[in-house]
Design a protein around this motif. Structure first.
Motif, PDB file in Angstrom:
ATOM      1  N   SER A   1       0.990  -1.265  -0.012  1.00 62.86           N
ATOM      2  CA  SER A   1       0.057   0.021  -0.026  1.00 62.86           C
ATOM      3  C   SER A   1       0.898   1.185  -0.055  1.00 62.86           C
TER       4      SER A   1
ATOM      5  N   ASN B   1      -4.755  -5.672   3.861  1.00 61.30           N
ATOM      6  CA  ASN B   1      -4.859  -4.264   3.609  1.00 61.30           C
ATOM      7  C   ASN B   1      -3.769  -3.416   3.562  1.00 61.30           C
TER       8      ASN B   1
ATOM      9  N   ARG C   1      -1.652  -3.264  -1.998  1.00 59.09           N
ATOM     10  CA  ARG C   1      -2.607  -2.384  -2.945  1.00 59.09           C
ATOM     11  C   ARG C   1      -3.651  -3.279  -3.302  1.00 59.09           C
TER      12      ARG C   1
END
Length: 250
Positions: free
Chosen positions: A92, A237, A240
């Motif tokens: 992420s 999470n 991505r």
């Protein structure tokens, strides 16, 4: 440390807190009939000593807060590095930023030569598409952890810290000095650690019932924080959206 380990750690450490509060409660009951004596001796536990014991709970609770945050943060980085499964571009935005910060040591003072060395290591890692290895997040701490700081750390990592309304009210409720339980623990711990308040003054006018309520609020809050980190990890999470198995969290 995986999600099961997080809960196991917390349960074990809070059991110590609970046991200590039980001891203080029995000591307070015994003191109602005068200064308690140690069994088999004539030694009396003075009011001063009783206050010192009460104050020690703030240190114990803050230690639990800081250790919990540290382990939650470590659990995310360990999940990202698990079995060499994920690569930097799959992380992420938030965690990728922390990975770069760690590998390139962007926030560390160093000579130009050393800075170039770490920049080259980062470049090589990306060019060769190497998997993410073990890395650490500079979490800080040092007496700064309370509910607001924990929320900010979650946001920094992309992990949403969301607690129930009951827990939120409990952790924000004024206990002393217009401070909620988490902020009070931090404030009293820092006062004791820096010598700005004595152990005796720290517990002046404090009863065990108040200490138990404080410990219970801290427990409820930390337990829900751990659950937020576990959901974040188990839903992948930290990746991505297009790289999350089964689409990650709904």
């Amino acid at each position: 440390m995986n999600s099961v380990d997080l809960l196991t750690f917390f349960e074990e450490r809070f059991e110590e807190v609970d046991a200590y509060v039980d001891l203080l409660e029995e000591l307070e009951k015994a003191a109602q009939d005068g200064a308690p004596r140690l069994h088999g001796t004539e030694y009396k536990i003075s009011a001063m000593q009783q206050k010192i014991l009460y104050s020690s709970l703030y240190l114990q609770l803050y230690n639990l807060v800081e250790a919990t945050v540290s382990r939650c943060v470590d659990a995310i980085t360990q999940a990202a590095a698990q079995a060499g499964q994920w690569k930097p571009h799959q992380l992420s935005d938030e965690l990728q930023r922390e990975w770069v910060r760690s590998i390139a040591r962007t926030h560390t003072d160093m000579t130009p030569e050393h800075r170039l060395k770490h920049a080259m290591q980062l470049s090589e890692h990306i060019v060769q598409q190497l998997p993410v290895g073990r890395f650490s997040v500079e979490a800080g701490g040092g007496g700064n952890w309370d509910d607001e700081a924990i929320f900010a750390m979650g946001k920094r990592l992309g992990c949403v810290i969301s607690v129930t309304e009951q827990t939120r009210r409990g952790v924000k409720a004024n206990m002393r000095d217009d401070l909620g339980p988490m902020k009070l623990v931090k404030d009293r711990r820092n006062g004791l650690a820096h010598g700005s308040i004595s152990f005796v003054d720290c517990a002046d006018g404090v009863a065990v019932d108040e200490l138990r309520r404080m410990a219970s609020s801290v427990e409820s809050y930390l337990r829900e924080v751990i659950e937020c980190f576990i959901r974040h990890i188990e839903s992948h999470n930290f990746l991505r959206p297009n790289f999350r198995p089964n689409g990650g969290a709904p």
